[in-house]
Design an enzyme around this catalytic site. Structure first.
Site, short mmCIF file in Angstrom:
data_model
loop_
_atom_site.label_atom_id
_atom_site.label_comp_id
_atom_site.label_asym_id
_atom_site.label_seq_id
_atom_site.Cartn_x
_atom_site.Cartn_y
_atom_site.Cartn_z
N ASN A 89 50.48 27.48 50.85
CA ASN A 89 49.78 26.39 51.28
C ASN A 89 49.23 25.52 50.11
O ASN A 89 49.56 24.16 50.17
CB ASN A 89 48.61 26.70 52.24
CG ASN A 89 47.72 27.49 51.32
OD1 ASN A 89 47.82 28.19 50.60
ND2 ASN A 89 46.30 27.30 52.00
N GLY A 111 45.83 34.97 50.65
CA GLY A 111 46.91 34.78 51.74
C GLY A 111 46.14 35.15 53.08
O GLY A 111 44.79 35.15 53.32
N SER A 112 46.92 35.66 53.90
CA SER A 112 46.41 36.07 55.26
C SER A 112 45.40 37.33 55.08
O SER A 112 45.66 38.11 54.35
CB SER A 112 47.50 36.32 56.40
OG SER A 112 48.18 37.59 55.83
N GLU A 148 45.48 39.71 57.33
CA GLU A 148 46.31 40.82 57.62
C GLU A 148 46.93 41.68 56.54
O GLU A 148 46.65 42.79 56.30
CB GLU A 148 47.33 40.44 58.75
CG GLU A 148 48.01 41.71 59.20
CD GLU A 148 49.30 41.02 59.96
OE1 GLU A 148 49.42 39.75 60.23
OE2 GLU A 148 50.22 41.87 60.30
N VAL A 149 47.40 40.69 55.70
CA VAL A 149 48.22 41.35 54.51
C VAL A 149 47.12 41.57 53.19
O VAL A 149 47.21 42.32 52.62
CB VAL A 149 49.21 40.31 53.78
CG1 VAL A 149 49.72 40.84 52.42
CG2 VAL A 149 50.25 40.11 54.70
N GLU A 163 41.29 36.43 48.81
CA GLU A 163 40.91 34.93 49.24
C GLU A 163 41.84 34.99 50.70
O GLU A 163 42.91 34.79 50.28
CB GLU A 163 41.16 33.83 48.34
CG GLU A 163 40.39 34.06 47.12
CD GLU A 163 38.78 33.72 47.23
OE1 GLU A 163 38.44 33.39 48.14
OE2 GLU A 163 38.23 33.64 46.03
N CYS A 172 43.03 27.06 53.96
CA CYS A 172 41.74 27.90 54.19
C CYS A 172 40.38 27.47 54.47
O CYS A 172 39.69 28.15 55.30
CB CYS A 172 41.90 29.14 53.32
SG CYS A 172 41.66 28.31 51.52
N GLU A 209 36.20 33.60 43.06
CA GLU A 209 37.15 33.05 41.79
C GLU A 209 36.38 31.57 41.19
O GLU A 209 35.53 31.40 42.00
CB GLU A 209 38.43 32.50 42.44
CG GLU A 209 39.50 33.63 43.09
CD GLU A 209 40.61 33.09 43.30
OE1 GLU A 209 41.00 32.61 44.36
OE2 GLU A 209 41.71 33.61 42.59
P1 NDP Z 1 50.69 35.84 53.69
O1 NDP Z 1 49.58 36.78 53.61
O2 NDP Z 1 51.80 36.05 54.54
O3 NDP Z 1 51.21 35.73 52.04
C1 NDP Z 1 50.47 35.34 51.05
C2 NDP Z 1 51.25 36.17 49.85
O4 NDP Z 1 51.37 37.39 49.92
C3 NDP Z 1 52.78 35.56 49.71
O5 NDP Z 1 53.18 35.43 48.35
C4 NDP Z 1 53.62 36.73 50.21
O6 NDP Z 1 54.60 36.87 49.89
C5 NDP Z 1 52.78 38.00 49.83
N1 NDP Z 1 52.84 39.02 50.47
C6 NDP Z 1 53.27 39.28 51.70
N2 NDP Z 1 53.10 40.50 51.95
C7 NDP Z 1 52.80 41.24 51.36
C8 NDP Z 1 52.68 42.71 50.87
N3 NDP Z 1 52.80 43.63 51.71
N4 NDP Z 1 52.05 43.08 49.57
C9 NDP Z 1 51.74 42.12 48.56
N5 NDP Z 1 52.02 40.65 49.00
C10 NDP Z 1 52.62 40.19 50.08
O7 NDP Z 1 49.89 34.38 54.01
P2 NDP Z 1 50.41 33.02 54.13
O8 NDP Z 1 51.45 32.75 52.96
O9 NDP Z 1 51.08 32.88 55.36
O10 NDP Z 1 49.24 32.21 53.86
C11 NDP Z 1 48.37 31.80 54.66
C12 NDP Z 1 47.10 32.41 54.68
O11 NDP Z 1 46.41 32.49 53.38
C13 NDP Z 1 46.13 31.73 55.79
O12 NDP Z 1 45.51 32.76 56.30
C14 NDP Z 1 44.92 31.04 54.76
O13 NDP Z 1 43.79 31.22 55.43
C15 NDP Z 1 45.23 32.01 53.63
N6 NDP Z 1 44.62 31.21 52.69
C16 NDP Z 1 43.63 31.62 51.81
C17 NDP Z 1 42.88 30.88 50.82
C18 NDP Z 1 41.72 31.07 50.09
O14 NDP Z 1 41.22 30.72 49.17
N7 NDP Z 1 40.59 31.93 50.97
C19 NDP Z 1 43.53 29.89 50.33
C20 NDP Z 1 44.94 29.84 50.93
C21 NDP Z 1 45.40 30.45 52.04
P3 NDP Z 1 55.88 36.23 50.84
O15 NDP Z 1 55.91 34.63 50.66
O16 NDP Z 1 57.38 36.82 50.25
O17 NDP Z 1 55.72 36.75 52.17
#
Ligand code: NDP
Length: 452
Positions: free
Chosen positions: A131, A207-208, A210-211, A229, A263, A432
């Site tokens: 994002n 990221g998410s 869940e991950v 985050e 986010c 951060e």
């Molecule tokens: P994901 O969790 O799907 O992916 C985030 C990153 O993690 C990507 O680079 C992804 O790679 C990688 N990843 C996926 N699976 C694994 C694994 N098993 N082990 C290690 N790394 C992995 O999230 P999104 O990309 O869909 O991002 C959206 C989410 O991020 C939203 O929920 C949002 O709220 C959150 N977010 C939070 C922020 C914060 O600062 N709190 C800021 C911005 C976003 P790949 O691309 O290859 O799947």
């Protein structure tokens, strides 16, 4: 050989392919980073500071190029993309002061002196979502480098282009080879290897949720430090005594910025019941006037969603089961376009509780201050939020009552690099940014010097 075909989300044209880094290549990169880190940490702090300033200057000289790349890869409006590239420069500048300020304490103790050192961790893995590819990368790599670490950066599979370019710019600026390596590829391969590789000493994950939980569990196996985050469902709380015009005119930007793929998006709009009708009257023209369109147009405020898959995820929330108050506009034709949408759900509807990560806001009425705080906190998340009131005491009380890591009163300000950023509850772990961020990339060591 596996690779990803990249698509411009504004017009669905193919803009290139990026080869995935293999597991063996990640391991080789870690080995190179270990060597580079030792030399980097051995440099005089002033020389590390100077190298980071040069990196910042090189980014500055390429703001327009980086911004154009982000427009094509992510569909961000050009003005926003320039800000994002500038944020990388600013964060590098900010942390370039850190190498010379990582000072410890001397503690007088019986029999001698105890001295604190902040030692770099070694190799740090930074995992970034799609994002905000540039800023989120910089928030991890700049303080980590400043603290004397090497960094491996994994961009999101879908949006790797600016990260790859930042890796090249680091080298062009004179940063030592292998100190900052960008490894595009799958999260399940590259990201997961950061978690499982014993020589990667910290993982910074955005990221998410869940991950993030999966990453945290993996890091636990090695007692590896991790910063998370994660997601959000932040509340924008408007009290009856607020400047309703200001609150309504700012509300679209607070949730539809980056097409809601933020986010910190204030995706729950909590409005005191006594002013709900008046507030919606003010909000409607602001939403209809929110300019959605060509990301290359300087006046554009919102571009498309990042991908077809994500468009479908967001669209699934708009299944007709919840009343729509009104919508904005979006272009027709190719591209993953979605109009800003204002919903009137109940408190328990899925749209009001789950993170949508798209241009959708749920308006929820509340009765009084206690109800507002309870409603804002009725979420597994706690990342961001805004409070609108002319009553200073209420502003303070509500800000203290809301379980969230980053709040603003009478504005929609969200992340500022000089202040710590992170979430409560399932929005994350650790902070951060802010002045102490480099310390989070060190181990603290205490050494006793005997005077006898
Ligand atoms: P994901 O969790 O799907 O992916 C985030 C990153 O993690 C990507 O680079 C992804 O790679 C990688 N990843 C996926 N699976 C694994 C694994 N098993 N082990 C290690 N790394 C992995 O999230 P999104 O990309 O869909 O991002 C959206 C989410 O991020 C939203 O929920 C949002 O709220 C959150 N977010 C939070 C922020 C914060 O600062 N709190 C800021 C911005 C976003 P790949 O691309 O290859 O799947």
């Amino acid at each position: 050989m596996s690779e990803t075909t990249l698509v411009n989300p504004a017009d669905e044209t193919v803009i290139g392919t990026v080869r995935h880094t293999t597991l063996e290549e990640v391991d080789a990169a870690v080995d190179r980073a270990v060597v580079a880190q030792r030399a980097w940490a051995a440099l005089a702090p002033v020389d590390r500071a100077r190298a980071l300033r040069r990196f910042a200057a090189t980014v500055d000289a390429h703001i327009e190029e980086l911004a154009q790349l982000e427009v094509r890869n992510s569909g961000h409006p050009i003005g926003a993309a320039r800000w994002e590239a500038g944020n990388v420069r600013d964060v590098l500048d900010y942390y370039s002061g850190a190498p010379e300020r990582l000072i410890g304490q001397q503690i007088p103790v019986a029999g001698g002196l105890d001295v604190t050192f902040h030692e770099p961790l070694g190799v740090v893995g930074v995992i970034v979502p799609w994002n905000f590819p540039m800023p989120i990368a910089g928030w991890g790599f700049a303080p980590a480098l400043a603290a004397g670490n090497a960094v491996l950066l994994k961009p999101a599979d879908w949006t790797p282009l600016t990260a790859i370019r930042l890796g090249e710019l680091a080298l062009e600026s004179g940063l030592p080879e292998h100190l900052f390596q960008v490894l595009p590829g799958r999260g399940s391969v590259v990201g997961d290897r950061f978690v499982t590789h014993e020589k990667v000493r910290k993982v910074v994950f955005t990221g998410s949720t869940e991950v993030g939980k999966h990453v945290m569990a993996g890091c636990a196996a090695q007692v590896k430090p991790v910063t998370l985050e994660l997601g959000g469902k932040s509340a924008n709380i408007v009290f009856a005594d607020a400047d309703l015009e200001a609150a309504a005119s700012g509300a679209p930007g607070s949730v539809f910025d980056n097409a809601g793929q933020d986010c910190c998006a204030r995706s729950r709009l909590l409005v005191q019941r006594s002013v709900l009708d008046r507030f919606l009257e003010l909000l409607e023209p602001a939403v209809r006037g929110f300019r959605v369109g060509d990301p290359n147009d300087e006046a554009t405020e919102m571009g498309p969603l990042v991908s077809k898959g994500h468009f479908e995820n967001v669209a699934a929330f708009l299944d007709g089961s919840v009343p729509v108050a009104f919508t904005g506009t979006a272009p027709d034709g190719p591209g993953y376009w979605m109009a800003p949408t204002v919903l009137l759900p109940t408190r328990t509807d899925r749209v009001a509780t789950e993170e949508i990560f798209g241009p959708v806001v749920s308006v929820l009425p509340f009765d009084d201050e206690a109800d507002a705080i309870a409603l804002a906190n009725d979420s597994i998340f706690g990342l961001s939020g805004s409070i609108w009131t002319r009553d200073l005491g209420r502003g303070i009380r509500v800000a203290r009552g809301v379980e969230s890591g980053a709040l603003s009163v009478n504005s929609h300000s969200s992340v500022r690099y000089a202040a710590p950023f992170g979430g409560f509850k399932q929005s994350g772990l650790g902070r951060e940014l802010g002045p102490d961020a480099p310390l989070a990339f060190t181990e603290t060591k205490n050494v006793f010097f005997s005077h006898s």
